[in-house]
Design a protein around this motif. Structure first.
Motif, PDB file in Angstrom:
ATOM      1  N   THR A 176      68.649 -75.403  19.521  1.00  0.00           N
ATOM      2  CA  THR A 176      67.670 -75.978  18.589  1.00  0.00           C
ATOM      3  C   THR A 176      67.524 -75.202  17.282  1.00  0.00           C
ATOM      4  N   PRO A 177      67.759 -75.885  16.146  1.00  0.00           N
ATOM      5  CA  PRO A 177      67.413 -75.333  14.823  1.00  0.00           C
ATOM      6  C   PRO A 177      65.960 -75.684  14.478  1.00  0.00           C
ATOM      7  N   GLY A 178      65.574 -75.450  13.238  1.00  0.00           N
ATOM      8  CA  GLY A 178      64.206 -75.786  12.802  1.00  0.00           C
ATOM      9  C   GLY A 178      63.189 -74.803  13.333  1.00  0.00           C
ATOM     10  N   ILE A 179      63.578 -73.545  13.437  1.00  0.00           N
ATOM     11  CA  ILE A 179      62.691 -72.516  13.983  1.00  0.00           C
ATOM     12  C   ILE A 179      62.098 -71.696  12.825  1.00  0.00           C
ATOM     13  N   ARG A 180      60.812 -71.462  12.874  1.00  0.00           N
ATOM     14  CA  ARG A 180      60.173 -70.605  11.873  1.00  0.00           C
ATOM     15  C   ARG A 180      59.214 -69.644  12.572  1.00  0.00           C
ATOM     16  N   PRO A 195      59.777 -69.364  17.661  1.00  0.00           N
ATOM     17  CA  PRO A 195      60.750 -69.084  18.727  1.00  0.00           C
ATOM     18  C   PRO A 195      60.134 -69.260  20.119  1.00  0.00           C
ATOM     19  N   ALA A 196      58.947 -68.720  20.338  1.00  0.00           N
ATOM     20  CA  ALA A 196      58.333 -68.812  21.671  1.00  0.00           C
ATOM     21  C   ALA A 196      58.024 -70.259  22.038  1.00  0.00           C
ATOM     22  N   GLU A 197      57.559 -71.051  21.048  1.00  0.00           N
ATOM     23  CA  GLU A 197      57.258 -72.465  21.334  1.00  0.00           C
ATOM     24  C   GLU A 197      58.528 -73.220  21.707  1.00  0.00           C
ATOM     25  N   ALA A 198      59.624 -72.935  20.980  1.00  0.00           N
ATOM     26  CA  ALA A 198      60.881 -73.643  21.248  1.00  0.00           C
ATOM     27  C   ALA A 198      61.382 -73.328  22.655  1.00  0.00           C
ATOM     28  N   VAL A 199      61.326 -72.069  23.054  1.00  0.00           N
ATOM     29  CA  VAL A 199      61.774 -71.702  24.404  1.00  0.00           C
ATOM     30  C   VAL A 199      60.860 -72.348  25.442  1.00  0.00           C
ATOM     31  N   ALA A 200      59.565 -72.384  25.150  1.00  0.00           N
ATOM     32  CA  ALA A 200      58.624 -73.019  26.090  1.00  0.00           C
ATOM     33  C   ALA A 200      58.930 -74.512  26.244  1.00  0.00           C
ATOM     34  N   GLN A 201      59.477 -75.146  25.186  1.00  0.00           N
ATOM     35  CA  GLN A 201      59.848 -76.570  25.250  1.00  0.00           C
ATOM     36  C   GLN A 201      61.161 -76.783  26.003  1.00  0.00           C
ATOM     37  N   VAL A 207      68.829 -71.683  16.810  1.00  0.00           N
ATOM     38  CA  VAL A 207      69.593 -71.447  15.580  1.00  0.00           C
ATOM     39  C   VAL A 207      68.596 -71.087  14.487  1.00  0.00           C
ATOM     40  N   ILE A 208      68.720 -69.892  13.967  1.00  0.00           N
ATOM     41  CA  ILE A 208      67.760 -69.431  12.943  1.00  0.00           C
ATOM     42  C   ILE A 208      68.552 -68.883  11.760  1.00  0.00           C
ATOM     43  N   GLY A 209      68.254 -69.416  10.580  1.00  0.00           N
ATOM     44  CA  GLY A 209      68.946 -68.966   9.381  1.00  0.00           C
ATOM     45  C   GLY A 209      68.079 -68.077   8.528  1.00  0.00           C
ATOM     46  N   ARG A 210      67.468 -68.696   7.496  1.00  0.00           N
ATOM     47  CA  ARG A 210      66.769 -67.935   6.456  1.00  0.00           C
ATOM     48  C   ARG A 210      65.703 -66.955   6.931  1.00  0.00           C
ATOM     49  N   PRO A 211      64.929 -67.287   7.981  1.00  0.00           N
ATOM     50  CA  PRO A 211      63.925 -66.286   8.394  1.00  0.00           C
ATOM     51  C   PRO A 211      64.555 -64.941   8.760  1.00  0.00           C
ATOM     52  N   ILE A 212      65.836 -64.952   9.126  1.00  0.00           N
ATOM     53  CA  ILE A 212      66.510 -63.684   9.447  1.00  0.00           C
ATOM     54  C   ILE A 212      67.412 -63.237   8.294  1.00  0.00           C
ATOM     55  N   THR A 213      68.220 -64.183   7.758  1.00  0.00           N
ATOM     56  CA  THR A 213      69.183 -63.759   6.728  1.00  0.00           C
ATOM     57  C   THR A 213      68.482 -63.302   5.447  1.00  0.00           C
ATOM     58  N   ARG A 214      67.272 -63.829   5.193  1.00  0.00           N
ATOM     59  CA  ARG A 214      66.552 -63.418   3.972  1.00  0.00           C
ATOM     60  C   ARG A 214      65.486 -62.369   4.245  1.00  0.00           C
ATOM     61  N   ALA A 223      64.773 -58.108  16.356  1.00  0.00           N
ATOM     62  CA  ALA A 223      64.188 -57.417  17.513  1.00  0.00           C
ATOM     63  C   ALA A 223      62.834 -58.031  17.857  1.00  0.00           C
ATOM     64  N   ALA A 224      62.048 -58.359  16.822  1.00  0.00           N
ATOM     65  CA  ALA A 224      60.727 -58.957  17.067  1.00  0.00           C
ATOM     66  C   ALA A 224      60.880 -60.333  17.717  1.00  0.00           C
ATOM     67  N   ILE A 225      61.860 -61.129  17.240  1.00  0.00           N
ATOM     68  CA  ILE A 225      62.081 -62.464  17.818  1.00  0.00           C
ATOM     69  C   ILE A 225      62.548 -62.331  19.268  1.00  0.00           C
ATOM     70  N   ASN A 226      63.488 -61.423  19.506  1.00  0.00           N
ATOM     71  CA  ASN A 226      63.989 -61.246  20.876  1.00  0.00           C
ATOM     72  C   ASN A 226      62.860 -60.834  21.817  1.00  0.00           C
ATOM     73  N   ARG A 227      61.957 -59.986  21.323  1.00  0.00           N
ATOM     74  CA  ARG A 227      60.809 -59.576  22.156  1.00  0.00           C
ATOM     75  C   ARG A 227      59.886 -60.764  22.429  1.00  0.00           C
ATOM     76  N   GLU A 228      59.666 -61.563  21.348  1.00  0.00           N
ATOM     77  CA  GLU A 228      58.752 -62.712  21.476  1.00  0.00           C
ATOM     78  C   GLU A 228      59.229 -63.698  22.547  1.00  0.00           C
TER      79      GLU A 228
END
Ligand code: C5P
Length: 232
Positions: A176-180, A195-201, A207-214, A223-228
């Motif tokens: 799933t893309p569209g993650i913020r 991220p947590a909501e998407a996994v819960a769904q 798939v995460i682009g700009r929140p990480i690349t920028r 690391a914060a996303i992986n923990r979440e």
């Protein structure tokens, strides 16, 4: 599942930009997605380079052509050592089965994922291209076609994940893309989940682009996303 659920979209214009970013993250923290822009600019050399560095690479080229052409392209992609690749389910059942048979024959078998409808399509466009159902029902029908053709999963919006999980079973991969992140800008994404909501769904990979690349510090953001999502 082994490794991170996060697939970073390398939406960069060329290989030097992509490599500069890849040098800031590690294969233990994320997988990498190469799409049409970067592949057109940098080609298979970049793919093999990142594979050699130990990254799981998702080749996001959405193949859609006659079965023979798609199956041969899938085999070439598998031979590059990619971890995941995708085809367009609108190519139909024969094309999907040809793609799956091709990668089943590969010495290294990637995950084969289907694209259902692009999220840029609304109901009006679905009817314009002759689909008899609305977008929601069409996505479900195409996901069932992917499942029946024994693809490994589909790309879908996180909003669709729960319904598709129920329809296609627990082993079917949902990407799933569209993650913020909470509090980060939506950019051009319309409906986003954290991220947590998407996994819960029910999403398996995000798939995460700009929140990480920028991000100023991509590795600590990762690391914060992986923990979440670990706690889910
Ligand atoms: O920067 P952002 O997180 O919005 O990037 C999302 C990535 O996922 C981009 O590579 C985009 O092309 C891709 N994608 C998407 N929506 C889809 C399918 C793919 O945003 N339905």
């Amino acid at each position: 599942m082994a490794g991170s659920r996060v697939i970073v979209a390398l939406d960069f214009a060329d290989a030097p930009e992509a490599l500069a970013f890849a040098a800031r993250v590690t294969p233990a923290e994320c997988r990498l997605k190469i799409g049409l822009e970067l592949f057109t600019a940098a080609g298979p050399d970049l793919v093999t380079h990142l594979v050699t560095k130990g990254f799981d690479v998702f080749l996001d080229l959405k193949f859609h052509d006659i079965p023979n052409t798609v199956s041969r392209a899938c085999l070439r992609a598998a031979n590059l050592g990619v971890w995941m690749l995708n085809v367009h389910t609108l190519g139909g059942g024969k094309m999907l089965e040809a793609a799956r048979e091709a990668i089943d024959r590969a010495s290294h078998r990637p995950q084969l994922i289907g694209v259902t409808l692009l999220t840029s399509h609304g109901d009006e466009e679905a009817s314009q291209i002759g689909l008899r159902d609305n977008v929601k029902r069409s996505v479900q029908r195409l996901a069932e076609l992917a499942r029946d053709s024994r693809l490994d999963g589909v790309v879908c919006s996180a909003q669709e994940a729960a319904a598709l999980r129920q329809l296609c079973g627990s082993h079917f991969l949902l990407v799933t893309p569209g993650i913020r992140l909470a509090g980060s800008p939506a950019d051009d994404q319309q409906r986003t989940l954290t991220p947590a909501e998407a996994v819960a769904q029910g999403a398996d990979y995000l798939v995460i682009g700009r929140p990480i690349t920028r991000a100023a510090d991509p590795l600590s953001t990762l690391a914060a996303i992986n923990r979440e999502i670990l706690v889910h």
